[in-house]
Design a protein around this motif. Structure first.
Motif, PDB file in Angstrom:
ATOM      1  N   PRO A 185      -8.383  19.976   0.436  1.00 22.58           N
ATOM      2  CA  PRO A 185      -8.898  18.746  -0.172  1.00 22.58           C
ATOM      3  C   PRO A 185      -9.042  17.621   0.859  1.00 22.58           C
ATOM      4  O   PRO A 185      -8.210  17.484   1.762  1.00 22.58           O
ATOM      5  CB  PRO A 185      -7.825  18.391  -1.213  1.00 22.58           C
ATOM      6  CG  PRO A 185      -7.120  19.667  -1.503  1.00 22.58           C
ATOM      7  CD  PRO A 185      -7.171  20.462  -0.234  1.00 22.58           C
ATOM      8  N   VAL A 190       0.902   4.160  -2.757  1.00 23.60           N
ATOM      9  CA  VAL A 190       0.714   5.578  -2.433  1.00 23.60           C
ATOM     10  C   VAL A 190       1.847   6.412  -3.011  1.00 23.60           C
ATOM     11  O   VAL A 190       1.626   7.509  -3.545  1.00 23.60           O
ATOM     12  CB  VAL A 190       0.611   5.762  -0.904  1.00 23.60           C
ATOM     13  CG1 VAL A 190       0.753   7.219  -0.524  1.00 23.60           C
ATOM     14  CG2 VAL A 190      -0.709   5.216  -0.388  1.00 23.60           C
ATOM     15  N   ALA A 200     -10.361  18.429  -7.214  1.00 22.76           N
ATOM     16  CA  ALA A 200     -10.419  17.662  -5.958  1.00 22.76           C
ATOM     17  C   ALA A 200      -9.077  17.644  -5.239  1.00 22.76           C
ATOM     18  O   ALA A 200      -9.027  17.526  -4.016  1.00 22.76           O
ATOM     19  CB  ALA A 200     -10.854  16.230  -6.251  1.00 22.76           C
ATOM     20  N   ALA A 201      -7.989  17.749  -6.019  1.00 29.29           N
ATOM     21  CA  ALA A 201      -6.678  17.526  -5.408  1.00 29.29           C
ATOM     22  C   ALA A 201      -5.982  18.794  -4.949  1.00 29.29           C
ATOM     23  O   ALA A 201      -5.139  18.743  -4.060  1.00 29.29           O
ATOM     24  CB  ALA A 201      -5.780  16.768  -6.393  1.00 29.29           C
ATOM     25  N   LEU A 202      -6.288  19.929  -5.585  1.00 30.54           N
ATOM     26  CA  LEU A 202      -5.599  21.166  -5.208  1.00 30.54           C
ATOM     27  C   LEU A 202      -6.378  21.922  -4.142  1.00 30.54           C
ATOM     28  O   LEU A 202      -7.585  21.773  -4.009  1.00 30.54           O
ATOM     29  CB  LEU A 202      -5.417  22.071  -6.436  1.00 30.54           C
ATOM     30  CG  LEU A 202      -4.510  21.541  -7.548  1.00 30.54           C
ATOM     31  CD1 LEU A 202      -4.376  22.592  -8.644  1.00 30.54           C
ATOM     32  CD2 LEU A 202      -3.140  21.176  -7.009  1.00 30.54           C
ATOM     33  N   ARG A 203      -5.636  22.746  -3.397  1.00 34.52           N
ATOM     34  CA  ARG A 203      -6.297  23.590  -2.391  1.00 34.52           C
ATOM     35  C   ARG A 203      -7.223  24.582  -3.090  1.00 34.52           C
ATOM     36  O   ARG A 203      -6.900  25.098  -4.160  1.00 34.52           O
ATOM     37  CB  ARG A 203      -5.249  24.342  -1.574  1.00 34.52           C
ATOM     38  CG  ARG A 203      -4.600  23.490  -0.495  1.00 34.52           C
ATOM     39  CD  ARG A 203      -3.544  24.299   0.237  1.00 34.52           C
ATOM     40  NE  ARG A 203      -2.369  24.490  -0.601  1.00 34.52           N
ATOM     41  CZ  ARG A 203      -1.349  23.634  -0.671  1.00 34.52           C
ATOM     42  NH1 ARG A 203      -1.377  22.529   0.024  1.00 34.52           N
ATOM     43  NH2 ARG A 203      -0.312  23.881  -1.448  1.00 34.52           N
ATOM     44  N   HIS A 204      -8.320  24.846  -2.464  1.00 38.70           N
ATOM     45  CA  HIS A 204      -9.308  25.739  -3.075  1.00 38.70           C
ATOM     46  C   HIS A 204      -8.740  27.139  -3.277  1.00 38.70           C
ATOM     47  O   HIS A 204      -9.125  27.826  -4.233  1.00 38.70           O
ATOM     48  CB  HIS A 204     -10.576  25.803  -2.206  1.00 38.70           C
ATOM     49  CG  HIS A 204     -11.361  24.544  -2.260  1.00 38.70           C
ATOM     50  ND1 HIS A 204     -12.663  24.454  -1.818  1.00 38.70           N
ATOM     51  CD2 HIS A 204     -11.038  23.299  -2.684  1.00 38.70           C
ATOM     52  CE1 HIS A 204     -13.096  23.212  -1.968  1.00 38.70           C
ATOM     53  NE2 HIS A 204     -12.138  22.496  -2.485  1.00 38.70           N
ATOM     54  N   SER A 205      -7.849  27.556  -2.414  1.00 38.84           N
ATOM     55  CA  SER A 205      -7.252  28.889  -2.557  1.00 38.84           C
ATOM     56  C   SER A 205      -6.445  28.968  -3.854  1.00 38.84           C
ATOM     57  O   SER A 205      -6.480  29.989  -4.564  1.00 38.84           O
ATOM     58  CB  SER A 205      -6.366  29.209  -1.352  1.00 38.84           C
ATOM     59  OG  SER A 205      -5.394  28.201  -1.170  1.00 38.84           O
ATOM     60  N   ALA A 238       0.831  -1.207   0.000  1.00 38.96           N
ATOM     61  CA  ALA A 238       0.000   0.000   0.000  1.00 38.96           C
ATOM     62  C   ALA A 238       0.863   1.255   0.000  1.00 38.96           C
ATOM     63  O   ALA A 238       0.571   2.230  -0.686  1.00 38.96           O
ATOM     64  CB  ALA A 238      -0.925   0.005   1.220  1.00 38.96           C
ATOM     65  N   LEU A 239       1.964   1.218   0.754  1.00 40.69           N
ATOM     66  CA  LEU A 239       2.869   2.379   0.785  1.00 40.69           C
ATOM     67  C   LEU A 239       3.492   2.621  -0.583  1.00 40.69           C
ATOM     68  O   LEU A 239       3.612   3.765  -1.035  1.00 40.69           O
ATOM     69  CB  LEU A 239       3.978   2.155   1.817  1.00 40.69           C
ATOM     70  CG  LEU A 239       3.707   2.660   3.232  1.00 40.69           C
ATOM     71  CD1 LEU A 239       4.872   2.358   4.136  1.00 40.69           C
ATOM     72  CD2 LEU A 239       3.401   4.141   3.236  1.00 40.69           C
ATOM     73  N   GLY A 248     -11.820  24.238   2.310  1.00 44.23           N
ATOM     74  CA  GLY A 248     -10.902  24.617   1.243  1.00 44.23           C
ATOM     75  C   GLY A 248      -9.744  23.642   1.100  1.00 44.23           C
ATOM     76  O   GLY A 248      -9.036  23.650   0.089  1.00 44.23           O
TER      77      GLY A 248
END
Lengths: 124, 226
Positions: free
Chosen positions: B55, A14, A70-75, A10-11, B53
């Protein structure tokens, strides 16, 4: 022993996913910066409509990418999206600071990608 | 608000599954690496709940990585005594043959007040009765009394002690546990006879029923049926 092997597997998975994520973000950022550069060239050649169209295509590519949303920060997402709209506004107004705006937009896109890259600066 | 609700449910089940996979040790006395993981998981998982904000992956991915690291470390601990002593440390003998080891107390930053407190927690008020006191790697204190201070056993009195065996729960809150009935070596015929003797029509009228190897039955009917 089975549990430990599963944990190790699993590591590894990832780590591979993290590497894929980094490559994907870099590739997408390069593609977007390329499209912004094309828009900049078109604007420099006097084709403001062509530049706006190219920028719209880049914006659609950016907004339609569900994985990055989905993966990046909303900012980060909001900054780049706002950068696109600000630049479209500058093109429409034939603003003297349009060329600076193109550079700023490219910097925003590559900055969002760089924040996902492992580096001493981002880790520490 | 809906996003927070959904994220909370996802994170809750993720942590539950992760801790379940780590095993019972995670819920009981914690070794050092297990304590670290428990603290980190709870803190990391809370981040995407507080700020939508961020994820959700930023909260779930650390849980997966910590789970894998903990499973690998606990696996190595089982396989290697050297690794175990490196990660978990070694037990410290604070009291040996009735003498308190000042150097071990200092090394573990354990005060006499704390020693007395731990002993009181085990029902020992006179430290003179303690032959050995060991500070385990999980932070608990194990105390062994002098033989003269230990409770007397039936064997020492020459008494043959009854061995009731293992008590098995047969009925739990109205539900018949058929597997346990088989483990107890009983069958439906025996159960029916026992229930009839106590005036119960069926398992649904029983709150708790257990039986041990000696055949002793503990029975409690549901409220309203007593």
């Amino acid at each position: 022993m089975k549990r430990e092997l599963a944990a190790a597997a699993a590591l590894v998975l990832v780590c591979c996913a993290a590497a894929w994520h980094t490559l994907f973000v870099i590739r997408t950022a390069d593609e977007l910066c390329g499209m912004v550069a094309e828009a900049e060239r078109a604007y420099s050649d006097g084709d403001a409509d062509g530049a706006a169209e190219r920028l719209h295509e880049a914006l659609e590519l950016w907004l339609d990418d569900g994985y990055l949303a989905a993966a990046l920060r909303h900012s980060e997402l909001d900054s780049v999206t706002q950068g696109f709209f600000d630049q479209l506004e500058l093109i429409a107004e034939h603003s003297p600071s349009c060329h600076v705006g193109f550079e700023r937009l490219k910097e925003l896109i590559s900055g969002a990608a760089k924040s996902e890259l492992p580096s001493p600066g981002s880790i520490f | 608000m809906t996003i927070i609700l959904i994220r909370t449910v996802i994170v809750f089940f993720s942590i539950t599954i992760a801790l379940r996979l780590m095993g019972k040790r995670q819920l009981g006395e914690l070794e050092l690496s297990e304590l670290v993981v428990a603290i980190l998981i709870s803190d990391l998982a809370a981040n995407p709940l507080q700020d939508i904000g961020i994820p959700l992956l930023n909260g779930l991915l650390p849980i997966v990585v910590l789970l894998c690291c903990e499973l690998l470390i606990s696996g190595f601990i089982v396989k290697s005594a050297t690794f175990r002593s490196l990660v978990c440390g070694r037990p410290s003998i604070l009291v040996e043959n009735g003498q308190i080891s000042e150097s071990e107390m200092r090394r573990n930053r354990f005060t006499l007040d704390e020693l007395a407190e731990e002993l009181r927690g085990q029902g020992i008020t006179d430290i003179g009765k303690v032959k050995y006191a060991v500070l385990e790697t999980d932070g608990t204190l194990s105390a062994i009394l002098y033989p003269s201070a230990q409770p007397v056993t039936p064997a020492q009195l020459g008494i043959a002690a009854d061995d009731p065996g293992y008590t098995v729960m047969i009925i739990n809150d109205g539900r018949l546990l058929e597997k346990n009935l088989a483990i107890a070596g009983r069958d439906a015929v025996w159960l029916k006879a026992e229930l009839e003797r106590r005036g119960a029509a069926g398992p649904e009228e029983v709150y708790l029923m257990s039986v041990n190897s000696a055949g002793d039955v503990y029975y409690q009917a549901m409220e309203g049926k007593r």
